[in-house]
Design a protein around this motif. Sequence first.
Motif, PDB file in Angstrom:
ATOM      1  N   GLU A   1       0.963  -1.202   0.202  1.00 47.25           N
ATOM      2  CA  GLU A   1      -0.092  -0.004  -0.119  1.00 47.25           C
ATOM      3  C   GLU A   1       0.852   1.579  -0.104  1.00 47.25           C
ATOM      4  N   ILE A   2       1.860   1.392   1.176  1.00 47.10           N
ATOM      5  CA  ILE A   2       2.820   2.772   0.713  1.00 47.10           C
ATOM      6  C   ILE A   2       3.694   2.543  -0.890  1.00 47.10           C
ATOM      7  N   GLN A   3       3.956   1.208  -1.494  1.00 52.41           N
ATOM      8  CA  GLN A   3       4.929   1.421  -2.347  1.00 52.41           C
ATOM      9  C   GLN A   3       3.720   1.778  -3.964  1.00 52.41           C
ATOM     10  N   ALA A   4       2.653   1.455  -3.624  1.00 56.93           N
ATOM     11  CA  ALA A   4       1.808   2.025  -4.640  1.00 56.93           C
ATOM     12  C   ALA A   4       1.882   3.764  -4.935  1.00 56.93           C
ATOM     13  N   LEU A   5       2.027   4.600  -3.512  1.00 59.78           N
ATOM     14  CA  LEU A   5       1.975   5.381  -3.778  1.00 59.78           C
ATOM     15  C   LEU A   5       3.221   6.698  -4.324  1.00 59.78           C
ATOM     16  N   SER A   6       4.367   5.315  -5.254  1.00 56.15           N
ATOM     17  CA  SER A   6       5.098   5.485  -5.463  1.00 56.15           C
ATOM     18  C   SER A   6       4.898   6.679  -6.766  1.00 56.15           C
ATOM     19  N   ASN A   7       5.648   7.795  -6.943  1.00 53.99           N
ATOM     20  CA  ASN A   7       4.671   8.555  -7.956  1.00 53.99           C
ATOM     21  C   ASN A   7       6.271   9.198  -9.151  1.00 53.99           C
ATOM     22  N   GLY A   8       7.424   8.221  -8.923  1.00 56.31           N
ATOM     23  CA  GLY A   8       9.001   8.356  -9.755  1.00 56.31           C
ATOM     24  C   GLY A   8       9.208   9.320  -8.339  1.00 56.31           C
ATOM     25  N   ASN A   9       9.857   8.963  -7.007  1.00 54.00           N
ATOM     26  CA  ASN A   9      10.549   9.661  -6.000  1.00 54.00           C
ATOM     27  C   ASN A   9      10.602   8.785  -5.620  1.00 54.00           C
ATOM     28  N   PHE A  10      11.056   8.935  -3.789  1.00 51.19           N
ATOM     29  CA  PHE A  10      11.606   7.532  -3.203  1.00 51.19           C
ATOM     30  C   PHE A  10      10.426   7.887  -2.199  1.00 51.19           C
ATOM     31  N   TYR A  11       9.405   8.874  -2.337  1.00 56.77           N
ATOM     32  CA  TYR A  11       9.127   9.551  -0.640  1.00 56.77           C
ATOM     33  C   TYR A  11       7.369   9.967  -0.939  1.00 56.77           C
ATOM     34  N   ALA A  12       6.572   9.374  -0.196  1.00 54.86           N
ATOM     35  CA  ALA A  12       5.764   9.949  -0.741  1.00 54.86           C
ATOM     36  C   ALA A  12       4.994  10.882   0.772  1.00 54.86           C
ATOM     37  N   ASP A  13       4.294  11.721   0.344  1.00 50.58           N
ATOM     38  CA  ASP A  13       3.605  12.453   1.516  1.00 50.58           C
ATOM     39  C   ASP A  13       2.528  11.708   2.041  1.00 50.58           C
ATOM     40  N   LEU A  14       2.142  11.542   3.591  1.00 54.14           N
ATOM     41  CA  LEU A  14       0.973  11.087   4.332  1.00 54.14           C
ATOM     42  C   LEU A  14       0.099  12.106   5.019  1.00 54.14           C
ATOM     43  N   SER A  15      -0.775  12.181   4.446  1.00 57.12           N
ATOM     44  CA  SER A  15      -1.651  12.962   5.468  1.00 57.12           C
ATOM     45  C   SER A  15      -1.806  12.357   6.975  1.00 57.12           C
ATOM     46  N   ARG A  16      -2.428  12.544   7.930  1.00 55.70           N
ATOM     47  CA  ARG A  16      -2.952  12.179   9.209  1.00 55.70           C
ATOM     48  C   ARG A  16      -3.701  10.948   8.963  1.00 55.70           C
ATOM     49  N   GLU A  17      -4.862  10.732   7.825  1.00 57.19           N
ATOM     50  CA  GLU A  17      -5.629   9.933   7.963  1.00 57.19           C
ATOM     51  C   GLU A  17      -4.775   9.170   7.347  1.00 57.19           C
ATOM     52  N   GLN A  18      -3.947   8.923   6.757  1.00 61.05           N
ATOM     53  CA  GLN A  18      -3.295   8.048   5.952  1.00 61.05           C
ATOM     54  C   GLN A  18      -1.978   7.220   6.393  1.00 61.05           C
ATOM     55  N   ILE A  19      -1.248   7.812   7.730  1.00 58.95           N
ATOM     56  CA  ILE A  19      -0.620   7.100   8.544  1.00 58.95           C
ATOM     57  C   ILE A  19      -0.877   5.588   9.050  1.00 58.95           C
ATOM     58  N   GLU A  20      -1.888   5.422   9.139  1.00 56.59           N
ATOM     59  CA  GLU A  20      -1.725   3.779   9.499  1.00 56.59           C
ATOM     60  C   GLU A  20      -1.404   2.851   8.099  1.00 56.59           C
ATOM     61  N   LEU A  21      -1.442   3.111   7.331  1.00 59.27           N
ATOM     62  CA  LEU A  21      -0.408   3.095   5.947  1.00 59.27           C
ATOM     63  C   LEU A  21       0.809   2.329   6.260  1.00 59.27           C
ATOM     64  N   LEU A  22       0.747   3.093   7.418  1.00 62.47           N
ATOM     65  CA  LEU A  22       2.336   2.507   7.995  1.00 62.47           C
ATOM     66  C   LEU A  22       2.509   1.477   8.974  1.00 62.47           C
ATOM     67  N   SER A  23       1.696   1.246   9.366  1.00 65.15           N
ATOM     68  CA  SER A  23       1.164  -0.487  10.039  1.00 65.15           C
ATOM     69  C   SER A  23       1.501  -2.002   9.092  1.00 65.15           C
ATOM     70  N   ALA A  24       2.686  -2.371   9.605  1.00 63.93           N
ATOM     71  CA  ALA A  24       3.010  -3.458   8.974  1.00 63.93           C
ATOM     72  C   ALA A  24       3.867  -4.472   9.247  1.00 63.93           C
ATOM     73  N   ASP A  25       3.937  -5.501   9.685  1.00 63.44           N
ATOM     74  CA  ASP A  25       5.124  -6.562  10.456  1.00 63.44           C
ATOM     75  C   ASP A  25       5.526  -5.889  11.150  1.00 63.44           C
ATOM     76  N   LEU A  26       6.451  -5.135  10.537  1.00 65.63           N
ATOM     77  CA  LEU A  26       7.757  -4.040  11.439  1.00 65.63           C
ATOM     78  C   LEU A  26       7.597  -2.306  10.872  1.00 65.63           C
ATOM     79  N   THR A  27       7.084  -1.662  11.743  1.00 63.16           N
ATOM     80  CA  THR A  27       7.007  -0.184  11.177  1.00 63.16           C
ATOM     81  C   THR A  27       8.096   0.177  11.755  1.00 63.16           C
ATOM     82  N   VAL A  28       8.851   1.108  11.255  1.00 63.65           N
ATOM     83  CA  VAL A  28      10.548   2.323  11.469  1.00 63.65           C
ATOM     84  C   VAL A  28      10.034   3.181  10.925  1.00 63.65           C
TER      85      VAL A  28
END
Length: 325
Positions: free
Chosen positions: A231-258
């Motif tokens: 779900e994070i990888q899908a936000l790739s837009n040709g850069n190495f980083y994608a901004d997340l709104s506060r409503e999207q922070i849960e996208l960082l939830s994974a088996d391991l979140t760093v």
Amino acid sequence: MTKRMRRRITAFAAVALSVVTLAACGQVEEESAPAGATIDTMFGSVTAPEQPKRVIALGWSDAEAALALGVQPIAASDWLAFGGEGVGPWAAGRYTTPPQILGTTELSYEQISGLNPDLILNTRSDASKEKNDELSKIAPTIGPPEGVVSYGTTWRQQMEMVSSALGKPDEGARLIGEVDAKIAGTKAANPQFAGKTVGVGAYYADKYGGYVRGDSRVDLMESLGFVNKPEIQALSNGNFYADLSREQIELLSADLTVVFPIGGDPAALRSDQVLNQIPSAKAGNLLLLEDETLLSAFSSASTLGTLWAIDNATPLFAKTLAPAA
């Protein structure tokens, strides 16, 4: 906030947003040195001088790559705001003469030209053709390789290009082999990493963002067996980083979140109720990287920094992942 923190947030934020200000000025063409290796870059092939003596390292971690090969740049950009010689502790003691510290996103071409370089390293950069053209008027400039996003040159590509440009390909291959062996050994010692999802995020200027492939941190995690969260990888837009709104922070939830702060106080992350309510935080699988040295190593993407990061971060990854094992 410390001076180093203020410098770091400025550098990181500028890179994340790909904001570059070009300082235009007249250039002086230098007489060519004897030809050495030819290196392919995204801007075409570049022939380095046979034995470069006055090397300037502008790209992210280019100075560390040169130092690992026994070559001391006369000037370098300090992307991670280390101060002093502009390199992390894993590269300390490799200069006998401190380099002149140059800008990062903002360069003075007049200043660079005045140093009379015979080679400019800019392998991990914003991939600006305009900047490359200006630098190439001063000296042969080794830009990024083909097919990478801004600041997406891997530690391997960087070492291959820098070692070839400096006439030390065999030493470069040895260093690459050393990192490969470290990665393979660490992966084998931590089979629990295999196939587990990871969300790598940063917090700066009251905003969150997630990293995707092409970022050194994600690439390192995947080399150890993790998989970047789709779900994070899908936000790739040709850069190495994608901004997340506060409503999207849960996208960082994974088996391991760093997650780590850039130039800010880690307390803001520890007290953030939104971050600490995501599923991985509730499960105990949220790792906040707070140590500045470890964070810098994790972000350095040089051979030297990568070795240091693997040794010092892997135990934290394993410990934080354990509750879900």
